[in-house]
Motif scaffolding. Structure first.
Motif, mmCIF file in Angstrom:
data_model
loop_
_atom_site.group_PDB
_atom_site.id
_atom_site.type_symbol
_atom_site.label_atom_id
_atom_site.label_comp_id
_atom_site.label_asym_id
_atom_site.label_seq_id
_atom_site.Cartn_x
_atom_site.Cartn_y
_atom_site.Cartn_z
ATOM 1 N N GLU B 273 0.839 -1.201 0.000
ATOM 2 C CA GLU B 273 0.000 0.000 0.000
ATOM 3 C C GLU B 273 0.874 1.251 0.000
ATOM 4 O OE1 GLU B 273 -3.285 0.203 -0.206
ATOM 5 O OE2 GLU B 273 -3.525 -1.966 -0.293
ATOM 6 N N SER B 274 2.000 1.174 0.751
ATOM 7 C CA SER B 274 2.813 2.383 0.892
ATOM 8 C C SER B 274 4.189 2.166 0.265
ATOM 9 C CB SER B 274 2.970 2.723 2.374
ATOM 10 O OG SER B 274 3.592 1.640 3.030
ATOM 11 N N ASP B 275 4.925 3.249 0.180
ATOM 12 C CA ASP B 275 6.243 3.226 -0.446
ATOM 13 C C ASP B 275 7.240 2.495 0.448
ATOM 14 O OD1 ASP B 275 8.421 3.716 -1.950
ATOM 15 O OD2 ASP B 275 7.982 5.851 -2.238
ATOM 16 N N ARG B 276 7.969 1.556 -0.095
ATOM 17 C CA ARG B 276 8.903 0.739 0.702
ATOM 18 C C ARG B 276 10.354 1.210 0.578
ATOM 19 N NH1 ARG B 276 6.998 -1.108 4.765
ATOM 20 N NH2 ARG B 276 4.814 -0.820 4.283
ATOM 21 N N ARG B 277 10.568 2.249 -0.182
ATOM 22 C CA ARG B 277 11.954 2.609 -0.490
ATOM 23 C C ARG B 277 12.739 3.040 0.745
ATOM 24 N NH1 ARG B 277 10.990 6.342 -5.637
ATOM 25 N NH2 ARG B 277 9.097 6.728 -4.440
ATOM 26 N N GLU B 278 12.015 3.677 1.697
ATOM 27 C CA GLU B 278 12.692 4.146 2.908
ATOM 28 C C GLU B 278 13.260 2.970 3.687
ATOM 29 O OE1 GLU B 278 10.200 7.185 4.696
ATOM 30 O OE2 GLU B 278 11.403 6.934 6.509
ATOM 31 N N ASP B 279 12.445 1.923 3.866
ATOM 32 C CA ASP B 279 12.897 0.745 4.613
ATOM 33 C C ASP B 279 14.102 0.100 3.941
ATOM 34 O OD1 ASP B 279 10.772 1.188 6.289
ATOM 35 O OD2 ASP B 279 9.419 -0.066 5.078
ATOM 36 N N ILE B 280 14.034 0.043 2.600
ATOM 37 C CA ILE B 280 15.128 -0.596 1.867
ATOM 38 C C ILE B 280 16.422 0.200 2.066
ATOM 39 C CG2 ILE B 280 15.972 -1.201 -0.448
ATOM 40 C CD1 ILE B 280 12.960 -1.621 -1.188
ATOM 41 N N TYR B 281 16.283 1.524 1.961
ATOM 42 C CA TYR B 281 17.470 2.371 2.118
ATOM 43 C C TYR B 281 18.084 2.183 3.508
ATOM 44 C CZ TYR B 281 20.463 6.402 2.614
ATOM 45 O OH TYR B 281 21.532 7.207 2.867
ATOM 46 N N LYS B 282 17.217 2.171 4.535
ATOM 47 C CA LYS B 282 17.721 2.015 5.909
ATOM 48 C C LYS B 282 18.447 0.686 6.066
ATOM 49 C CE LYS B 282 14.544 5.050 8.310
ATOM 50 N NZ LYS B 282 13.116 5.092 8.689
ATOM 51 N N ALA B 283 17.884 -0.364 5.469
ATOM 52 C CA ALA B 283 18.500 -1.693 5.581
ATOM 53 C C ALA B 283 19.869 -1.702 4.922
ATOM 54 C CB ALA B 283 17.590 -2.738 4.941
ATOM 55 N N ILE B 284 19.967 -1.010 3.788
ATOM 56 C CA ILE B 284 21.253 -0.978 3.080
ATOM 57 C C ILE B 284 22.272 -0.139 3.845
ATOM 58 C CG2 ILE B 284 22.411 -0.218 0.963
ATOM 59 C CD1 ILE B 284 19.820 -0.900 -0.508
ATOM 60 N N LYS B 285 21.796 0.938 4.446
ATOM 61 C CA LYS B 285 22.669 1.849 5.188
ATOM 62 C C LYS B 285 23.355 1.124 6.336
ATOM 63 C CE LYS B 285 22.345 6.376 7.186
ATOM 64 N NZ LYS B 285 21.359 7.249 7.849
ATOM 65 N N ALA B 286 22.652 0.147 6.915
ATOM 66 C CA ALA B 286 23.192 -0.579 8.060
ATOM 67 C C ALA B 286 24.345 -1.513 7.663
ATOM 68 C CB ALA B 286 22.070 -1.378 8.720
ATOM 69 N N THR B 287 24.509 -1.768 6.362
ATOM 70 C CA THR B 287 25.587 -2.652 5.920
ATOM 71 C C THR B 287 26.751 -1.814 5.388
ATOM 72 O OG1 THR B 287 24.767 -2.739 3.679
ATOM 73 C CG2 THR B 287 23.884 -4.380 5.184
ATOM 74 N N ASP B 288 27.786 -2.504 4.906
ATOM 75 C CA ASP B 288 28.913 -1.745 4.349
ATOM 76 C C ASP B 288 28.891 -1.753 2.818
ATOM 77 O OD1 ASP B 288 29.380 -4.366 4.125
ATOM 78 O OD2 ASP B 288 31.504 -4.302 4.695
ATOM 79 N N TRP B 289 27.727 -2.013 2.216
ATOM 80 C CA TRP B 289 27.608 -1.974 0.759
ATOM 81 C C TRP B 289 27.661 -0.544 0.269
ATOM 82 C CZ3 TRP B 289 22.440 -5.031 1.059
ATOM 83 C CH2 TRP B 289 22.682 -6.318 1.596
ATOM 84 N N VAL B 290 28.062 -0.411 -0.973
ATOM 85 C CA VAL B 290 28.037 0.929 -1.579
ATOM 86 C C VAL B 290 26.860 0.980 -2.547
ATOM 87 C CG1 VAL B 290 29.332 2.614 -2.917
ATOM 88 C CG2 VAL B 290 30.534 1.004 -1.431
ATOM 89 N N LEU B 291 26.032 1.940 -2.328
ATOM 90 C CA LEU B 291 24.826 2.047 -3.168
ATOM 91 C C LEU B 291 25.130 2.900 -4.394
ATOM 92 C CD1 LEU B 291 21.830 1.390 -3.420
ATOM 93 C CD2 LEU B 291 21.336 3.429 -2.088
ATOM 94 N N LEU B 292 25.054 2.283 -5.572
ATOM 95 C CA LEU B 292 25.371 3.017 -6.797
ATOM 96 C C LEU B 292 24.120 3.491 -7.538
ATOM 97 C CD1 LEU B 292 28.166 0.670 -8.123
ATOM 98 C CD2 LEU B 292 28.460 2.877 -7.037
ATOM 99 N N GLU B 293 23.097 2.637 -7.572
ATOM 100 C CA GLU B 293 21.864 3.014 -8.277
ATOM 101 C C GLU B 293 20.678 2.548 -7.459
ATOM 102 O OE1 GLU B 293 21.270 1.719 -12.321
ATOM 103 O OE2 GLU B 293 23.365 2.202 -12.775
ATOM 104 N N PHE B 294 19.624 3.325 -7.497
ATOM 105 C CA PHE B 294 18.444 2.962 -6.719
ATOM 106 C C PHE B 294 17.251 3.657 -7.368
ATOM 107 C CE2 PHE B 294 16.414 3.283 -2.188
ATOM 108 C CZ PHE B 294 15.503 2.329 -2.527
ATOM 109 N N TYR B 295 16.427 2.933 -8.101
ATOM 110 C CA TYR B 295 15.224 3.594 -8.613
ATOM 111 C C TYR B 295 14.018 2.658 -8.722
ATOM 112 C CZ TYR B 295 16.361 1.743 -13.258
ATOM 113 O OH TYR B 295 16.618 0.933 -14.305
ATOM 114 N N GLN B 296 12.859 3.278 -8.705
ATOM 115 C CA GLN B 296 11.611 2.503 -8.698
ATOM 116 C C GLN B 296 10.860 2.698 -10.006
ATOM 117 O OE1 GLN B 296 9.094 2.086 -5.184
ATOM 118 N NE2 GLN B 296 7.557 3.280 -6.252
ATOM 119 N N GLU B 297 10.464 1.581 -10.595
ATOM 120 C CA GLU B 297 9.583 1.658 -11.768
ATOM 121 C C GLU B 297 8.173 1.450 -11.276
ATOM 122 O OE1 GLU B 297 10.509 -1.544 -14.360
ATOM 123 O OE2 GLU B 297 12.475 -0.743 -14.886
#
Lengths: 234, 316
Positions: B273-297
């Protein structure tokens, strides 16, 4: 006003705004004028008989040429669809188109009134057969127009419509000259079918109900056939 | 206003329209969508009374199309797919002819034609013959034709076909304006057009209705589904799956690509129902991955349309 008058007026506008009407009338006048007057002075008679003898044959080519576009054009362009979604009935369409053919016939005949008028200066012209002849010519034009409208309804192609229409009119014109091909038992009915036979009766100045009934039945059959074709297109 | 029940049309043995039922209230702008050959035009032609249905009934107000064809034709204005007019007539003469057949009294005829020519932007071509007009102007003549008698129902078959973008906007505005008071039904295969103009969208495919709903409702239903693309460096697919899977609404995680220098692309399928992008970003932030691209179709009407029409075509 009834709906068919609008269709009639639109068709006439189409004939007279484009060169169709003028070309057809010119050709008709040249052909009849030439054939009539090239022998007129040889006979040395103040009579229109030869003119009226020519008419069925010339009409059987000229009238299908006028009527060929009436329905075939609408069918091929698709404007038939627009027409049918407006509040008109099949009857309005058919009567409107048929009357357009008749009016064109009258428009072709009007300039030929110059012939009897000029002949009446040359000698003693009997006006009875002339009036009968013009009346018969209009009836003949009506019958051929009905056939032409029918031929135009069966195809999208104007050339096919012309050939079919001319073939039917031509057959009706010539059938009473082909009588020797038929057995004696059916001679009378075949003769009765001939448009020429009825037309020549009227153009002698004899108005017989049998001849009137013949032309009215041809008109009716032609128009009713058109109605059946249009009904079947649904 | 318009009630269509189980409408069916056979061309010989080919079934072009297969049991369509619709109820269209007054003042609605309805868009009939579908791929080519879906039965849109056939449906519209039956509604205008051009040919009768093989089965089923159409009634408009209290009139049944079988018994009151002429009354129904009087209520409907119709713009066919290709505007087939009498090419030899002048625009004015043509509209005058239509006005006469539509039964507009002689003293109102001129003002009506003038009003329509201004509404449809035809004033400067009234004296030209129809054969000289461009496709767009032809279409406007058709619109003027359709609106001649101020019809209660306007049926338009692909009204913006063959027009340039400016003309499309103009025609849409005209449709919107008419739709404020009249019932408008139009067919199109351009989705953005239906989205922009219609109150309600009906999608047909192979002669059947596959979706029917208010434009907003359809759009919302579409908006619930989304696909999110991520490109990460310094991450392994297993770890990504473990971290992101628990987030609510994520239904699938798919590996798209992994390059030699350690770049990983994944696609997340979401339904929420709602936008999930915030949760995904927070989950990624907690790791040591480098985020290069992030978009929603976001899933649009277009994807719904494709899904609905393609699925069924595949089944057959």
């Amino acid at each position: 006003m009834r709906q068919f008058t609008h269709i009639l007026r639109k068709e006439l506008k189409d004939f007279f705004v484009t060169p169709i009407a003028y070309i057809v009338i010119t050709i008709f006048l040249i052909v009849t004028g030439w054939f009539f007057f090239s022998t007129f002075f040889l006979y040395d008679q103040a009579s229109m008989r030869n003119f009226f003898n020519l008419l069925p044959l010339i009409f059987s080519f000229v009238i299908p040429a006028v009527t060929m576009r009436l329905l075939a054009e609408e069918l091929s362009k698709g404007s038939y669809e627009l027409l049918m979604t407006m509040p008109v009935t099949f009857g309005d369409i058919i009567i409107g188109k048929f009357l357009a053919g008749v009016v064109m016939t009258v428009a072709m005949l009007i300039p030929t009134l110059a012939y009897p008028i000029s002949i009446s200066f040359l000698g003693q012209l009997d006006w009875g057969p002339v009036i009968g002849g013009y009346l018969g010519a209009i009836l003949l034009g009506g019958a051929f127009s009905a056939i032409g409208v029918f031929a135009s309804s069966i195809t999208h192609n104007q050339i096919v419509a012309f050939i079919v229409g001319a073939a039917i009119c031509f057959t009706l014109t010539l059938v009473d000259k082909m009588l020797f091909f038929f057995p004696e038992a059916i001679l009378n009915p075949v003769e009765y079918l001939g448009a020429n036979f009825h037309f020549s009766n009227i153009s002698k100045g004899i108005i017989d109900s049998r001849d009137l009934i013949y032309f009215i039945s041809v008109i009716f059959i032609g128009l009713y056939g058109t109605y059946l074709i249009l009904l079947q297109k649904e | 206003m318009i009630h269509v029940d189980n409408l069916t049309k056979f061309y010989d043995s080919f079934c072009a329209v297969d049991g369509i039922s619709l109820d269209i209230p007054k003042g609605e702008i309805l868009g009939l969508l579908g791929p080519n050959g879906a039965g849109k035009t056939t449906t519209l032609k039956m509604l205008t009374g051009y040919f009768p249905p093989s089965a089923g009934t159409i009634s408009i107000k209290d009139f049944n199309i079988q018994d009151h064809l002429l009354e129904i034709k009087k209520m409907i204005g119709y713009l066919p797919e290709s505007s087939p007019f009498y090419k030899d007539l002048l625009v004015y003469d043509y509209l005058d002819y239509v006005a006469k057949i539509r039964g507009i009294p002689a003293d109102e005829r001129h003002t009506r034609i003038k009003y329509l020519s201004e509404l449809c932007g035809l004033s400067h071509v009234m004296h030209k013959s129809i054969a000289e007009l461009s496709k767009g102007l032809n279409q406007r003549v058709g619109l003027a034709h359709a609106m001649m008698r101020d019809p209660e129902i306007l049926i338009l078959d692909e009204p913006t076909q063959g027009l340039d973008p400016n003309q499309i906007v103009e025609i849409r505005n005209i449709i919107r304006k008419i739709g404020e008071e009249k019932t408008v039904i139009f067919s199109t295969h351009i989705l953005s057009e239906a989205e922009a103009t219609c109150d309600r969208i009906v999608i047909v495919n192979r002669g059947k209705i596959v979706a029917d709903g208010q434009t907003e409702a359809l759009k919302q239903a579409a908006g619930k589904e989304a696909a999110i693309q991520l490109t990460l460096a310094n991450a392994s697919f297993d770890a990504v799956e473990q971290t992101l899977k628990p987030i609510e609404g994520i239904e699938s995680i798919k590996k798209m690509d992994q390059t030699d220098d350690g770049r990983l692309s994944v696609k997340l399928g979401c339904r929420s129902e709602s936008d999930r992008r915030e949760d995904i970003y927070k989950a990624i932030k907690a790791t040591d991955w480098v985020l290069l691209e992030f978009y929603q179709e976001a899933k649009t009407l277009e994807t719904i349309f494709r899904d609905l029409t393609r699925q069924i075509n595949k089944e057959n």
